[in-house]
Write a protein that holds these residues in place. Structure first.
Motif, short mmCIF file in Angstrom:
data_model
loop_
_atom_site.label_atom_id
_atom_site.label_comp_id
_atom_site.label_asym_id
_atom_site.label_seq_id
_atom_site.Cartn_x
_atom_site.Cartn_y
_atom_site.Cartn_z
N ALA A 44 0.81 -1.22 0.00
CA ALA A 44 0.00 0.00 0.00
C ALA A 44 0.84 1.27 0.00
N VAL A 45 1.89 1.33 0.81
CA VAL A 45 2.63 2.59 0.92
C VAL A 45 4.15 2.45 0.89
N ILE A 46 4.68 1.35 1.42
CA ILE A 46 6.14 1.26 1.53
C ILE A 46 6.79 1.15 0.15
N VAL A 47 6.36 0.17 -0.64
CA VAL A 47 6.94 0.02 -1.99
C VAL A 47 6.57 1.20 -2.90
N PRO A 48 5.30 1.61 -2.94
CA PRO A 48 4.96 2.76 -3.79
C PRO A 48 5.74 4.03 -3.47
N SER A 49 6.03 4.25 -2.19
CA SER A 49 6.73 5.49 -1.81
C SER A 49 8.17 5.50 -2.26
N LYS A 50 8.74 4.35 -2.56
CA LYS A 50 10.14 4.28 -2.96
C LYS A 50 10.39 5.01 -4.28
N SER A 51 9.37 5.06 -5.14
CA SER A 51 9.54 5.76 -6.41
C SER A 51 8.91 7.15 -6.38
N SER A 52 8.52 7.60 -5.19
CA SER A 52 7.90 8.92 -5.05
C SER A 52 8.93 9.94 -4.58
N THR A 53 8.84 11.14 -5.09
CA THR A 53 9.70 12.22 -4.60
C THR A 53 8.96 13.08 -3.58
N GLY A 54 7.66 12.77 -3.36
CA GLY A 54 6.87 13.60 -2.47
C GLY A 54 6.54 13.00 -1.13
N LEU A 55 6.79 11.70 -0.97
CA LEU A 55 6.43 11.03 0.28
C LEU A 55 7.40 9.89 0.56
N GLU A 56 7.82 9.75 1.81
CA GLU A 56 8.68 8.63 2.19
C GLU A 56 8.23 8.08 3.54
N VAL A 57 8.28 6.77 3.67
CA VAL A 57 7.93 6.11 4.92
C VAL A 57 9.16 6.15 5.82
N THR A 58 9.05 6.83 6.96
CA THR A 58 10.21 7.04 7.82
C THR A 58 10.10 6.37 9.18
N SER A 59 8.89 5.92 9.57
CA SER A 59 8.75 5.34 10.91
C SER A 59 7.57 4.39 10.98
N VAL A 60 7.60 3.55 12.00
CA VAL A 60 6.53 2.59 12.25
C VAL A 60 6.41 2.37 13.75
N ALA A 61 5.21 2.06 14.19
CA ALA A 61 4.97 1.69 15.59
C ALA A 61 4.06 0.48 15.60
N ALA A 62 4.30 -0.42 16.55
CA ALA A 62 3.45 -1.61 16.69
C ALA A 62 3.34 -1.97 18.16
N ARG A 63 2.28 -2.72 18.49
CA ARG A 63 2.09 -3.12 19.89
C ARG A 63 3.23 -4.02 20.35
N ASP A 64 3.75 -4.84 19.44
CA ASP A 64 4.86 -5.74 19.73
C ASP A 64 6.15 -5.07 19.24
N SER A 65 6.96 -4.60 20.16
CA SER A 65 8.16 -3.84 19.78
C SER A 65 9.13 -4.69 18.95
N LYS A 66 9.22 -5.98 19.28
CA LYS A 66 10.12 -6.85 18.52
C LYS A 66 9.65 -6.97 17.07
N ARG A 67 8.34 -7.14 16.92
CA ARG A 67 7.80 -7.25 15.57
C ARG A 67 8.01 -5.95 14.80
N ALA A 68 7.86 -4.82 15.49
CA ALA A 68 8.07 -3.52 14.85
C ALA A 68 9.52 -3.38 14.38
N GLU A 69 10.46 -3.82 15.20
CA GLU A 69 11.88 -3.75 14.83
C GLU A 69 12.16 -4.62 13.61
N GLU A 70 11.61 -5.83 13.60
CA GLU A 70 11.82 -6.73 12.48
C GLU A 70 11.19 -6.18 11.20
N PHE A 71 10.00 -5.61 11.36
CA PHE A 71 9.29 -5.04 10.22
C PHE A 71 10.09 -3.87 9.64
N ALA A 72 10.59 -3.01 10.49
CA ALA A 72 11.37 -1.85 10.04
C ALA A 72 12.66 -2.30 9.33
N LYS A 73 13.32 -3.27 9.90
CA LYS A 73 14.56 -3.76 9.30
C LYS A 73 14.29 -4.39 7.94
#
Length: 466
Positions: A44-73
């Motif tokens: 929905a947003v992560i891959v599409p934003s890679k080719s955008s010059t107007g929007l970039e995904v810079t952060s994420v939050a999740a209830r499970d901090s470990k899952r959030a870290e893995e997702f971000a990496k």
């Protein structure tokens, strides 16, 4: 053969897009934070934003901090916040993407808005129509942009479908029927999925049924007059005239013991409350019709679609694959059909069938020259893209990200959130001092979609989500 390889290349590029050259925009890219490590977020947003010059995904939050870290990496996201609240209060987050379960959309979208963030919220917008109205009321109060992520609305193939529908219409040959479907093959979604959770506002109609509902509404708006996004069209009165003639649901069933023990598919009374499939017949008023014409519209949605036959001896049910389709029928029998309106960048086909059975087929992986004609502008009730915008590999989500960026930028330059949709006239453009997004889905239509969902659920006897 060359066209096959070219198409395969485009599919590859949609999944692994090229990184654009340094931006020549007059603004820094919008910094987007994602609420939750949702499976839909990459497409929905992560891959599409890679080719955008107007929007970039810079952060994420999740209830499970470990899952959030893995997702971000895994997805190259620079920053992880320890809670949703922390992300929403962060100064280095401009806009928020909310892909949380349906039942959490209202809470966290309004929290984002009250923290000064503009929001791209996944469909369905909320658990019910009242929640949708409440969400937009909070957005208006805090003067923020909220857009429902009906990604298919932003792709040129739908605008080309609208062009050919409008071209076939005449006062003597009006629209007399629309059918739309979204059928997920059986076994594709696990029985333990949140889509089958009543407390989280799940169900087939909520998950995939909102697509055919919104599609038939779009087709009827194209056939009418004055029902443009961002105009002074009275969406509320239009919605009040929509009737649900009949509706039927297939109740969710499972043999998974853990799912049965969890009882998430039961409503507050302990009764089955989740549909795995729903179909309905609606009568939708044609905007601007002097005779107050209503068009019969049929919608079908399923999260477990199987063939009627089973594998001999084994007795296994065979999943059925069918592409999401919308078909409009005119009085003389002419049919205008769009196959695969959900993922048209992979494949789609627009077919116009005459009363005699002759067919003409069209495709629009990028904006068609037809969209810039007078007829194309009239048909484009949500707006249109200029021919220079987009690439053949741009997905529906990539076009949506482009529109969201342009809408938020227009707002930042001085256009009120309710006016970021394209203007319907030169006078209308005066309300848009900061410009507008070329394509936009009106908040008021998002409310109409949820009102249709409520009406259909009430008709089935399941009752609207709470």
């Amino acid at each position: 053969m060359a066209s096959i390889f070219s198409h395969m290349k485009n599919v590859y590029l949609s999944m692994s897009p090229p990184i654009p050259a340094p931006s020549e925009n007059d603004h820094e890219p919008l910094r987007m934070g994602i609420l939750g490590a949702a499976n839909i977020a990459p497409n929905a947003v992560i891959v599409p934003s890679k080719s955008s010059t107007g929007l970039e995904v810079t952060s994420v939050a999740a209830r499970d901090s470990k899952r959030a870290e893995e997702f971000a990496k895994s997805h190259g996201i620079a920053k992880v916040y320890g809670s949703y609240d922390a992300l929403l209060k962060a100064d280095d987050v401009d806009v928020v993407y909310n892909p949380l379960p349906n039942g959490l959309h209202l809470k966290w979208t309004t929290e984002a808005v009250m923290n000064g963030k503009d929001v791209l919220c996944e469909k369905p917008l909320a658990s019910n129509a009242q929640q949708a109205r409440e969400m937009f009321a909070v957005a208006r109060e805090h003067n923020r942009v909220v857009l429902e992520a009906f990604h298919y609305r932003f792709h040129p193939s739908l605008h080309e479908f609208a062009y050919h529908l409008r071209k076939a219409l005449t006062p003597e040959n009006p629209l007399v029927g629309v059918k739309a479907s979204m059928m997920v093959p059986g076994g594709f979604i696990k029985d333990s999925d949140i889509r089958f959770s009543y407390p989280l506002a799940g169900g087939a109609l909520m998950d995939c049924g909102v697509y055919p509902i919104s599609t038939v509404l779009y087709a009827v708006r194209v056939a009418g007059e004055g029902a443009r996004a961002g105009s002074n069209f009275d969406f509320a009165t239009w919605s009040s005239g929509i009737e649900v003639v009949n509706a039927d649901s297939v109740l969710f069933s499972t043999s998974d013991k853990k799912v049965l023990e969890a009882k998430a598919y039961l409503n507050a009374r302990g009764e089955p409350g989740i549909d795995e499939a729903t179909s309905a017949r609606l009568l939708v008023p044609v905007p601007g019709s002097p005779a107050r014409q209503k068009v019969p519209c049929e919608i079908s949605a399923s999260l477990k679609t199987y063939r009627d036959t089973k594998i001999p001896l084994l007795g296994w049910r065979v999943p059925k694959l069918s592409l999401p389709t919308v078909e409009a029928t005119l009085k003389d029998g002419t049919k205008v059909e769009l196959v695969n309106y959900i993922a048209p960048s992979i494949y789609h086909c627009i077919t116009v069938t005459s009363p005699s059975g002759q067919q003409q087929q069209y495709k629009a992986y990028t904006p068609s020259p037809n969209s810039s004609t007078d007829l194309g502008v009239t048909a484009a009730v949500d707006g249109k893209w200029e021919p220079t915008v987009g690439k053949p590999w741009w997905t529906t989500y990539r076009y949506m990200v482009e529109a969201f960026d342009l809408g938020v930028q227009a707002f930042k330059r001085g256009t009120a959130p309710m006016f970021v949709a394209p203007p319907s006239s030169a006078d209308d453009a005066k309300n848009r001092k900061g410009g507008w997004a070329p394509v936009w889905m009106d908040n008021r239509e998002s409310e109409v979609v949820m009102e249709c969902v409520d009406k259909i659920y009430e008709k089935t006897g399941l009752g609207k989500r709470i």
